[in-house]
Design an enzyme around this catalytic site. Structure first.
Site, PDB file in Angstrom:
ATOM      1  N   CYS A  37       0.820  -1.228   0.000  1.00 12.16           N
ATOM      2  CA  CYS A  37       0.000   0.000   0.000  1.00 12.16           C
ATOM      3  C   CYS A  37       0.846   1.266   0.000  1.00 12.16           C
ATOM      4  CB  CYS A  37      -0.956  -0.003   1.189  1.00 12.16           C
ATOM      5  SG  CYS A  37      -2.106  -1.369   1.132  1.00 12.16           S
ATOM      6  N   HIS A  80      -3.384   7.400   1.699  1.00 11.79           N
ATOM      7  CA  HIS A  80      -3.787   6.042   1.324  1.00 11.79           C
ATOM      8  C   HIS A  80      -5.147   5.775   1.957  1.00 11.79           C
ATOM      9  CE1 HIS A  80      -4.020   1.862   0.676  1.00 11.79           C
ATOM     10  NE2 HIS A  80      -3.796   1.526   1.925  1.00 11.79           N
ATOM     11  N   ASN A  83     -10.055  -0.088  -0.402  1.00 16.92           N
ATOM     12  CA  ASN A  83      -8.592   0.001  -0.352  1.00 16.92           C
ATOM     13  C   ASN A  83      -8.021  -0.581  -1.648  1.00 16.92           C
ATOM     14  OD1 ASN A  83      -5.857  -0.332   0.151  1.00 16.92           O
ATOM     15  ND2 ASN A  83      -6.143  -1.123   2.228  1.00 16.92           N
TER      16      ASN A  83
HETATM   17  O1  UT7 Z   1      -3.811  -0.880   3.501  1.00 14.21           O
HETATM   18  C1  UT7 Z   1      -2.896  -1.409   4.394  1.00 14.21           C
HETATM   19  C2  UT7 Z   1      -3.211  -1.002   5.740  1.00 14.21           C
HETATM   20  N1  UT7 Z   1      -4.386  -1.689   6.224  1.00 14.21           N
HETATM   21  C3  UT7 Z   1      -5.077  -1.124   7.162  1.00 14.21           C
HETATM   22  O2  UT7 Z   1      -4.743  -0.021   7.534  1.00 14.21           O
HETATM   23  C4  UT7 Z   1      -6.190  -1.862   7.805  1.00 14.21           C
HETATM   24  C5  UT7 Z   1      -6.217  -1.522   9.249  1.00 14.21           C
HETATM   25  N2  UT7 Z   1      -7.242  -2.182  10.010  1.00 14.21           N
HETATM   26  C6  UT7 Z   1      -8.570  -1.866   9.897  1.00 14.21           C
HETATM   27  O3  UT7 Z   1      -8.941  -1.051   9.082  1.00 14.21           O
HETATM   28  C7  UT7 Z   1      -9.537  -2.510  10.865  1.00 14.21           C
HETATM   29  O4  UT7 Z   1      -8.811  -3.155  11.876  1.00 14.21           O
HETATM   30  C8  UT7 Z   1     -10.509  -3.519  10.192  1.00 14.21           C
HETATM   31  C9  UT7 Z   1     -11.505  -2.760   9.331  1.00 14.21           C
HETATM   32  C10 UT7 Z   1      -9.720  -4.514   9.368  1.00 14.21           C
HETATM   33  C11 UT7 Z   1     -11.292  -4.271  11.247  1.00 14.21           C
HETATM   34  O5  UT7 Z   1     -11.998  -3.372  12.103  1.00 14.21           O
HETATM   35  P1  UT7 Z   1     -11.947  -3.545  13.693  1.00 14.21           P
HETATM   36  O6  UT7 Z   1     -12.809  -2.501  14.256  1.00 14.21           O
HETATM   37  O7  UT7 Z   1     -10.474  -3.546  14.062  1.00 14.21           O
HETATM   38  O8  UT7 Z   1     -12.642  -4.940  13.895  1.00 14.21           O
HETATM   39  P2  UT7 Z   1     -12.038  -6.271  14.543  1.00 14.21           P
HETATM   40  O9  UT7 Z   1     -11.041  -6.888  13.648  1.00 14.21           O
HETATM   41  O10 UT7 Z   1     -11.636  -5.943  15.918  1.00 14.21           O
HETATM   42  O11 UT7 Z   1     -13.335  -7.170  14.558  1.00 14.21           O
HETATM   43  C12 UT7 Z   1     -14.476  -6.855  15.372  1.00 14.21           C
HETATM   44  C13 UT7 Z   1     -15.537  -7.910  15.177  1.00 14.21           C
HETATM   45  C14 UT7 Z   1     -15.028  -9.332  15.280  1.00 14.21           C
HETATM   46  O12 UT7 Z   1     -16.002 -10.106  15.933  1.00 14.21           O
HETATM   47  P3  UT7 Z   1     -15.825 -10.517  17.470  1.00 14.21           P
HETATM   48  O13 UT7 Z   1     -14.547 -11.284  17.532  1.00 14.21           O
HETATM   49  O14 UT7 Z   1     -15.761  -9.215  18.220  1.00 14.21           O
HETATM   50  O15 UT7 Z   1     -17.048 -11.314  17.747  1.00 14.21           O
HETATM   51  C15 UT7 Z   1     -14.911  -9.785  13.857  1.00 14.21           C
HETATM   52  O16 UT7 Z   1     -15.049 -11.164  13.705  1.00 14.21           O
HETATM   53  O17 UT7 Z   1     -16.088  -7.795  13.850  1.00 14.21           O
HETATM   54  C16 UT7 Z   1     -16.061  -9.064  13.218  1.00 14.21           C
HETATM   55  N3  UT7 Z   1     -15.888  -8.851  11.798  1.00 14.21           N
HETATM   56  C17 UT7 Z   1     -16.899  -8.677  10.942  1.00 14.21           C
HETATM   57  N4  UT7 Z   1     -18.236  -8.659  11.109  1.00 14.21           N
HETATM   58  C18 UT7 Z   1     -19.001  -8.450  10.026  1.00 14.21           C
HETATM   59  C19 UT7 Z   1     -14.721  -8.786  11.103  1.00 14.21           C
HETATM   60  N5  UT7 Z   1     -14.981  -8.564   9.797  1.00 14.21           N
HETATM   61  C20 UT7 Z   1     -16.320  -8.506   9.677  1.00 14.21           C
HETATM   62  C21 UT7 Z   1     -17.176  -8.303   8.580  1.00 14.21           C
HETATM   63  N6  UT7 Z   1     -18.504  -8.282   8.803  1.00 14.21           N
HETATM   64  N7  UT7 Z   1     -16.707  -8.108   7.333  1.00 14.21           N
END
Ligand code: UT7
Length: 317
Positions: free
Chosen positions: A112, A244, A274
């Site tokens: 990225c 980005h 992204n």
């Molecule tokens: O481009 C390179 C750089 N990349 C980035 O900068 C990405 C950085 N990270 C992020 O943008 C975020 O961490 C994400 C968008 C990837 C995830 O968001 P989050 O608020 O950190 O969510 P999480 O990973 O902590 O997940 C929260 C909950 C989980 O469920 P439990 O364990 O709390 O029951 C996940 O399983 O959300 C669940 N979850 C989803 N639910 C519905 C994860 N993905 C999904 C989904 N739909 N697509």
């Protein structure tokens, strides 16, 4: 000598995929995706569209905006993590599609952050006298390396390409500085679980999203401060930030940390998701074409991605 941006262009696949359409295939919802990421839709390449064809379309538009013929280009740098083939470099495929007989052409892999790395390399080569006019392209088809059964990653990415034409000129405007970083000790946070030398497969993207998020906010704020200090400017001198586009919450947190009004930040993550190395030049081109970014504006570009890599650039457009 400065590398001046003469023109920009971008390209997106024909097909738009909404959050609702994804929710039919994986256990997710429009509500979750919008709330956690700001993404509403993404563009996904069909079988006729590849990293090289999207990159070529973006390059043609950039050349047209620059008023330049393809033969005048003597350097092509393509930032991509999703090349058409393991080799040759996608840059050489784009060179052939543009009908350029002979020039320097190679790819840069910094995921990225790729466009910032490519911009920095091209800028150095132009100022060093290795070339006079460069095409710097960010082009990706991340849809091809996504695990479409993994809801934690497949909803986040899209395909696309952006390009700029740079010319070495005796000019005060242009690229003022670029600052690049990498910390390979964190390469297990965002990676592809395949490759020619290990599995002989292309593999799928894997990400520890929450940890990448944490690093992103800290690293981006630091590199933006480092970049402004290098050129002796402050936050209030910035006309536009072209970041980005990974997550609306990262964009908001970074702007807040730097005390930048959100209106100065170009946002495309809602429309494009992204697009990795393509996201910065895509957002830049959009804002130039809709009249927000004007000649003379101070523009800051920044990105962070797999590696971990991160970087920023300051330029006078
Ligand atoms: O481009 C390179 C750089 N990349 C980035 O900068 C990405 C950085 N990270 C992020 O943008 C975020 O961490 C994400 C968008 C990837 C995830 O968001 P989050 O608020 O950190 O969510 P999480 O990973 O902590 O997940 C929260 C909950 C989980 O469920 P439990 O364990 O709390 O029951 C996940 O399983 O959300 C669940 N979850 C989803 N639910 C519905 C994860 N993905 C999904 C989904 N739909 N697509």
């Amino acid at each position: 000598m400065r590398s001046v941006i003469l023109g920009s262009g971008s390209a997106l696949p024909r097909r738009v995929v909404s959050n609702a359409e994804l929710a039919e295939k994986v256990d997710t919802s429009d509500e979750w995706i919008v709330e956690r990421t700001g993404i509403r839709q993404r563009y996904i390449a069909d079988e006729t569209e590849t990293t090289a064809t999207l990159g070529t379309d973006a390059a043609k538009k950039a050349l047209e905006a620059a008023g330049m013929a393809a033969e005048q280009i003597d350097l092509i740098v393509v930032a991509t993590a999703t090349p058409d083939n393991t080799f040759p470099a996608t840059a050489t495929k784009i060179q052939a599609l543009l009908g350029i007989d002979d020039c320097i052409a190679f790819d840069v892999a910094a995921v990225c952050t790729g466009f910032l790395y490519a911009l920095s390399v091209a800028d150095s080569m132009l100022r060093g006298g290795n070339a006079k006019r460069a095409l710097v392209i960010g082009a990706e088809t991340f849809s091809r390396i996504l695990d479409w059964e993994d809801r934690t990653t497949c909803v986040l990415f899209g395909d696309g390409a952006g390009a700029i034409v740079l010319e070495a000129q005796d000019n005060d405007a242009g690229i003022l500085t670029t600052k690049l970083h990498a910390q390979g000790k964190h390469n297990n946070l965002l990676y592809v679980d395949g490759g020619p030398s290990t599995t002989q497969t292309v593999g799928h993207l894997r990400m520890k999203g929450r940890e990448v998020f944490r690093h992103a906010v800290v690293n981006l704020a630091e590199v933006l401060e480092e970049t402004l200090a290098e050129v002796g400017l402050s936050n209030s001198d910035i006309d536009w930030v072209v970041p980005h586009q990974a997550n609306q919450r990262i964009l908001d947190a970074t702007a807040k940390k730097l005390g930048l009004p959100p209106e100065k930040v170009i946002i495309t993550v809602d429309q494009h998701a992204n697009t990795s190395a393509a996201s910065v030049p895509l957002a830049f081109d959009l804002a130039v074409r809709d009249g927000r970014i004007k000649r003379g504006d101070l523009v800051i570009m920044e990105a962070m991605g797999g590696g971990l890599t991160w970087g920023a650039a300051a330029l006078r457009y």
